[in-house]
Write a protein that holds these residues in place. Structure first.
Motif, PDB file in Angstrom:
ATOM      1  N   THR A 181     -11.611  -7.731  -6.020  1.00 61.51           N
ATOM      2  CA  THR A 181     -11.478  -7.185  -7.383  1.00 61.51           C
ATOM      3  C   THR A 181     -10.304  -7.759  -8.105  1.00 61.51           C
ATOM      4  O   THR A 181      -9.435  -8.349  -7.650  1.00 61.51           O
ATOM      5  N   TRP A 194       0.852  -1.186   0.000  1.00 66.35           N
ATOM      6  CA  TRP A 194       0.000   0.000   0.000  1.00 66.35           C
ATOM      7  C   TRP A 194       0.889   1.238   0.000  1.00 66.35           C
ATOM      8  O   TRP A 194       2.027   1.191   0.454  1.00 66.35           O
ATOM      9  N   GLN A 195       0.365   2.366  -0.489  1.00 67.20           N
ATOM     10  CA  GLN A 195       1.114   3.624  -0.528  1.00 67.20           C
ATOM     11  C   GLN A 195       0.496   4.620   0.437  1.00 67.20           C
ATOM     12  O   GLN A 195      -0.729   4.751   0.500  1.00 67.20           O
ATOM     13  N   VAL A 249     -10.544  -4.985  -1.935  1.00 64.83           N
ATOM     14  CA  VAL A 249      -9.418  -5.081  -2.853  1.00 64.83           C
ATOM     15  C   VAL A 249      -9.194  -6.528  -3.268  1.00 64.83           C
ATOM     16  O   VAL A 249      -8.917  -6.815  -4.431  1.00 64.83           O
ATOM     17  N   ARG A 269      -3.398   4.214  -0.031  1.00 69.57           N
ATOM     18  CA  ARG A 269      -3.939   3.708  -1.291  1.00 69.57           C
ATOM     19  C   ARG A 269      -3.575   2.241  -1.480  1.00 69.57           C
ATOM     20  O   ARG A 269      -2.453   1.832  -1.195  1.00 69.57           O
ATOM     21  N   ALA A 270      -4.530   1.493  -2.004  1.00 69.19           N
ATOM     22  CA  ALA A 270      -4.330   0.069  -2.279  1.00 69.19           C
ATOM     23  C   ALA A 270      -3.284  -0.093  -3.384  1.00 69.19           C
ATOM     24  O   ALA A 270      -3.077   0.819  -4.181  1.00 69.19           O
ATOM     25  N   PRO A 271      -2.629  -1.249  -3.443  1.00 73.27           N
ATOM     26  CA  PRO A 271      -1.604  -1.482  -4.472  1.00 73.27           C
ATOM     27  C   PRO A 271      -2.111  -1.267  -5.898  1.00 73.27           C
ATOM     28  O   PRO A 271      -1.394  -0.744  -6.736  1.00 73.27           O
ATOM     29  N   GLN A 272      -3.340  -1.622  -6.192  1.00 74.76           N
ATOM     30  CA  GLN A 272      -3.890  -1.437  -7.532  1.00 74.76           C
ATOM     31  C   GLN A 272      -4.444  -0.028  -7.714  1.00 74.76           C
ATOM     32  O   GLN A 272      -4.883   0.325  -8.790  1.00 74.76           O
ATOM     33  N   GLY A 273      -4.485   0.753  -6.644  1.00 75.44           N
ATOM     34  CA  GLY A 273      -5.015   2.105  -6.717  1.00 75.44           C
ATOM     35  C   GLY A 273      -6.526   2.170  -6.756  1.00 75.44           C
ATOM     36  O   GLY A 273      -7.113   3.209  -6.984  1.00 75.44           O
ATOM     37  N   SER A 274      -7.179   1.044  -6.507  1.00 79.34           N
ATOM     38  CA  SER A 274      -8.633   0.991  -6.614  1.00 79.34           C
ATOM     39  C   SER A 274      -9.350   1.406  -5.328  1.00 79.34           C
ATOM     40  O   SER A 274     -10.566   1.562  -5.329  1.00 79.34           O
ATOM     41  N   TYR A 275      -8.614   1.593  -4.252  1.00 81.70           N
ATOM     42  CA  TYR A 275      -9.249   1.898  -2.971  1.00 81.70           C
ATOM     43  C   TYR A 275      -8.351   2.829  -2.178  1.00 81.70           C
ATOM     44  O   TYR A 275      -7.128   2.700  -2.220  1.00 81.70           O
TER      45      TYR A 275
END
Length: 70
Positions: free
Chosen positions: A70, A21-22, A67, A33-39
């Motif tokens: 998805t 996560w970032q 997450v 932010r989630a690794p995929q940036g979706s959340y």
């Protein structure tokens, strides 16, 4: 790096950052932010609510489930 003044929240955010996560620091709150940036989650830097840890833990559980689905 210190993410929050509450040790439990700080440890949980650090664990999520280590898993991909970032974290971005804002004014009064940070963004996780989630690794995929979706959340994205809001991280309180200095929460005033005594239930902040419980509420944040609930939000993280929901985010991780979302997450993963998805």
């Amino acid at each position: 790096m210190k993410y929050c003044k509450v040790p439990e929240i700080d440890a949980l955010v650090a664990q999520l950052v280590r898993s991909g996560w970032q974290f971005c620091r804002g004014g009064r709150h940070g963004k996780l932010r989630a690794p995929q940036g979706s959340y994205a989650l809001t991280v309180p830097i200095s929460p005033s609510d005594r239930r902040a840890w419980l509420n944040f833990r609930r939000d993280v559980r929901h985010a991780v489930r979302t997450v993963a689905a998805t």
